[in-house]
Design an enzyme around this catalytic site. Structure first.
Site, short mmCIF file in Angstrom:
data_model
loop_
_atom_site.label_atom_id
_atom_site.label_comp_id
_atom_site.label_asym_id
_atom_site.label_seq_id
_atom_site.Cartn_x
_atom_site.Cartn_y
_atom_site.Cartn_z
N LYS A 191 0.75 -1.08 -0.06
CA LYS A 191 -0.04 0.01 0.15
C LYS A 191 0.84 1.35 0.16
O LYS A 191 1.39 1.68 0.99
CB LYS A 191 -0.88 0.05 1.03
CG LYS A 191 -2.26 0.74 1.31
CD LYS A 191 -2.17 2.10 0.81
CE LYS A 191 -1.74 3.08 2.03
NZ LYS A 191 -1.38 4.46 1.39
N CYS A 299 13.98 10.89 5.77
CA CYS A 299 13.98 10.45 7.22
C CYS A 299 15.43 10.44 7.94
O CYS A 299 15.57 10.27 9.21
CB CYS A 299 13.47 9.00 7.37
SG CYS A 299 14.53 7.94 6.50
P1 NAD Z 1 2.32 9.30 6.83
O1 NAD Z 1 2.52 8.75 8.12
O2 NAD Z 1 1.59 10.38 6.57
O3 NAD Z 1 2.00 8.06 5.63
C1 NAD Z 1 2.66 6.82 5.63
C2 NAD Z 1 1.54 5.77 5.17
O4 NAD Z 1 0.55 5.70 6.03
C3 NAD Z 1 1.07 6.52 3.54
O5 NAD Z 1 0.88 5.12 3.09
C4 NAD Z 1 -0.46 6.60 4.19
O6 NAD Z 1 -1.43 6.37 3.45
C5 NAD Z 1 -0.63 5.84 5.55
N1 NAD Z 1 -1.46 6.58 6.42
C6 NAD Z 1 -1.52 7.58 6.59
N2 NAD Z 1 -2.30 8.04 7.91
C7 NAD Z 1 -2.79 6.77 8.16
C8 NAD Z 1 -3.54 6.35 9.16
N3 NAD Z 1 -4.11 7.25 9.99
N4 NAD Z 1 -3.85 4.93 9.44
C9 NAD Z 1 -3.32 4.31 8.76
N5 NAD Z 1 -2.37 4.57 7.75
C10 NAD Z 1 -2.06 5.81 7.40
O7 NAD Z 1 3.95 9.62 6.35
P2 NAD Z 1 4.23 10.50 4.95
O8 NAD Z 1 4.03 11.91 5.12
O9 NAD Z 1 3.82 9.88 3.92
O10 NAD Z 1 6.04 10.19 4.94
C11 NAD Z 1 6.78 11.05 5.77
C12 NAD Z 1 6.92 10.61 7.00
O11 NAD Z 1 7.58 9.31 7.07
C13 NAD Z 1 8.05 11.55 7.76
O12 NAD Z 1 7.74 11.41 9.24
C14 NAD Z 1 9.33 10.60 7.84
O13 NAD Z 1 10.36 10.65 8.69
C15 NAD Z 1 8.95 9.17 7.76
N6 NAD Z 1 10.05 8.29 7.04
C16 NAD Z 1 10.59 7.52 8.00
C17 NAD Z 1 11.29 6.81 7.35
C18 NAD Z 1 12.56 5.83 8.43
O14 NAD Z 1 13.08 5.25 7.82
N7 NAD Z 1 12.28 5.93 9.77
C19 NAD Z 1 11.69 6.65 6.11
C20 NAD Z 1 10.98 7.49 5.35
C21 NAD Z 1 10.12 8.27 5.63
#
Ligand code: NAD
Length: 516
Positions: A191, A299
């Site tokens: 997803k 990240c």
């Molecule tokens: P996000 O948390 O908004 O979304 C991530 C995924 O979760 C998406 O596929 C989204 O559709 C889904 N999602 C969103 N809200 C949800 C909910 N309430 N319930 C279930 N699923 C949900 O993150 P983003 O804005 O897409 O990405 C940025 C974030 O990701 C930053 O915080 C970044 O640090 C983090 N990130 C972390 C790493 C790591 O290795 N730790 C790597 C890349 C990105």
């Protein structure tokens, strides 16, 4: 015509609406007979909607899970070296179709094309590692653990596993997950982020072209509703998640409650320490890419520079200030740019809000990138690089992950103060130290409470043969993504104990617990 274009034409009914990839082909809700909700996909450089993506409902999810379920036993039974042959062909196809994938990334995410090539390259490294799955899946064997008894452990695939990924690495982060999961013998449901899902759809088509049986890899586009469906379905054995910390924590808790295996990687606030003995020119060069590359939407981006001593801080800030002002910002399709736009108008507003807060809370905004207009792209989600000096621990720009091109400078008196600052932060993803002194570097890496540490390496992203993950609120779960941890995450240990009694042996009844 590239192979991707060929498969696209064969399967897509409305090229402006992205569907899902199930059982080896693109599926649209209308064809599947279910009512489709859709989300908008923007080109962040123009600020315009470029296409739409279907958001899966229960019917689509059911199709994907059923496809994965019916493919599982045969895929699990496929010898590992045959599975790795699919990975070899997939790697080659990724390389041949890299331009198409990178263009899709840039048009939906906004990052500069070279940066997209970089992320794809790091993803391909994981595919290369997965090609060695026969070696990685070798079990453990002990002969004669008892009289005439041998014992061994093997690592069996879990079944259906799912990945939920963020917008910021639309190719690499999914590739942290599915190549290893599939190579281990699982069927995978991805997803991807609804903001930039095209790269995942392209990779799905290439996997099919590489010879992956239908149903082994499926892409279900969607949002929270789709993710909830994956969490609630008992047929899904494990979930790998990468995204923001509140969502990571919630998914970890909810999926664990359902008895699933979960790894949930969250947000970050990565600090770089500059020691007084460091080569400041080199450190500043490295920091420019690490803080402003991909518009700070990484990240592992460095968002805080901790300068040890006033002299170090003055020298670093003076250089950074000049360099930040010279950043070339524009559409990612122009590879002479250093930085593209941020992903959405909401992200832009969020970054602007943090900058205002930083000023209100007393930080010194040395470079203000707000209000940037890029000629010919006036509606794009652009912001220039921003630099804050005199940042302190209580400010929101220090505490929170901003996920934009904003670098904060914190001034401290000594290394212990720098380390106490980093160790008390809620996140612990990556960090790095610039120094010429081995003892300092060793002390830092031994005692810092962070999962990935660099010494004169600003983005210490582990290579594919080591695993990636942070500490504290940057990761919920026990196992990291890719590398050796991925084999453990995507398999279940089974331990066999075996004896073949000689026909001449008479065995009596034994009521005591077997001992050796
Ligand atoms: P996000 O948390 O908004 O979304 C991530 C995924 O979760 C998406 O596929 C989204 O559709 C889904 N999602 C969103 N809200 C949800 C909910 N309430 N319930 C279930 N699923 C949900 O993150 P983003 O804005 O897409 O990405 C940025 C974030 O990701 C930053 O915080 C970044 O640090 C983090 N990130 C972390 C790493 C790591 O290795 N730790 C790597 C890349 C990105």
């Amino acid at each position: 015509m590239s192979s991707i274009e060929k498969t696209k034409k064969a399967s897509q009914s409305d090229p402006n609406v992205l569907g899902h990839f199930i059982s080896g082909k693109e599926v649209n809700s209308k064809e599947a007979g279910s009512a489709a909700r859709t989300g908008k996909i923007y080109d962040p450089a123009t600020g315009k909607v470029s296409k739409f993506v279907e958001l899966a409902d229960g019917d689509i999810l059911e199709q994907a899970i059923a496809a994965a379920e019916s493919a599982f036993l045969s895929w699990r039974g496929t010898p590992p070296h045959k599975r790795s042959q699919v990975m070899f062909r997939f790697k080659q196809l990724l390389e041949e179709n890299a331009d198409d994938i990178c263009r899709a990334i840039t048009s939906e995410h906004g990052k500069v094309l070279d940066d997209a090539r970089g992320e794809l390259g790091r993803g391909i490294e994981v595919v290369e590692y997965a090609c060695g799955i026969s070696e990685l899946l070798k079990g453990e064997y002990s002969k004669n653990v008892g009289p005439g008894i041998d014992s061994w452990s093997e690592f069996q695939a879990l079944g259906i596993v799912a990945g939920v990924t963020p917008f910021n690495f639309p190719a690499m982060v999914p590739m942290w997950m599915y190549p290893m999961a599939i190579a281990c013998g699982n069927c995978f449901i991805l997803k991807p982020s609804e903001r930039d899902p095209s790269a995942s759809m392209l990779m799905a088509k290439l996997l099919t072209e590489a010879g992956l049986p239908d149903g082994v890899f499926n892409v279900v586009n969607g949002d929270k509703e789709t993710v909830d469906g994956l969490i609630n379905d008992p047929r899904v054995q494990a979930i790998s998640f990468v995204g923001s910390t509140p969502i990571a924590e919630s998914i970890y808790q909810r999926a664990c409650d359902k008895g699933k295996r979960v790894q949930a990687l969250g947000g970050a606030k990565n600090h770089a320490v500059i020691m007084p003995d460091a080569d400041i020119d080199n450190a500043v060069n490295a920091l420019m890419g690490a803080a402003y590359g991909s518009c700070g939407e990484r990240c592992m981006a460095i968002s805080v520079v901790v300068c040890v001593g006033e002299e170090t801080a003055n020298a670093a800030v003076a250089q950074l200030e000049q360099r930040v002002r010279k950043l070339r910002i524009g559409p990612g399709t122009d590879t002479s740019n250093d930085m593209g736009p941020v992903i959405t108008a909401e992200s832009l507003a969020r970054v602007n809000r943090y900058i205002e807060e930083g000023q209100q809370q007393g930080a010194e905004l040395t470079v203000d990138g707000r209000g940037l207009i890029v000629a010919g792209h006036e509606e794009g989600f652009f912001i220039g690089g921003c630099l804050f000096d005199e940042v302190t621990q209580n400010m929101s720009i220090y505490k929170d992950e901003i996920f934009g091109p904003v670098l904060c400078v914190v001034r401290v008196a000594n290394l212990d103060e720098a380390m106490a600052l980093i160790n008390s932060h809620e996140y612990g993803n990556g960090t790095c130290i610039f120094t010429r002194d081995g003892e300092t570097a060793r002390y830092f890496s031994d005692n810092i409470q962070v999962g990935m540490v660099g010494v004169n390496v600003v983005l210490p992203v582990p290579v594919a043969s080591h695993s990636f993950g942070g500490w504290k609120r940057s990761l919920f779960g026990d196992l990291y993504v890719y590398g050796p941890d991925a084999v453990r995450f995507y398999t279940r240990r089974k331990t066999m104990t075996q004896r073949w009694p000689a026909s001449s042996n008479e065995e009596g009844v034994q009521f005591s617990f077997p001992s050796n």
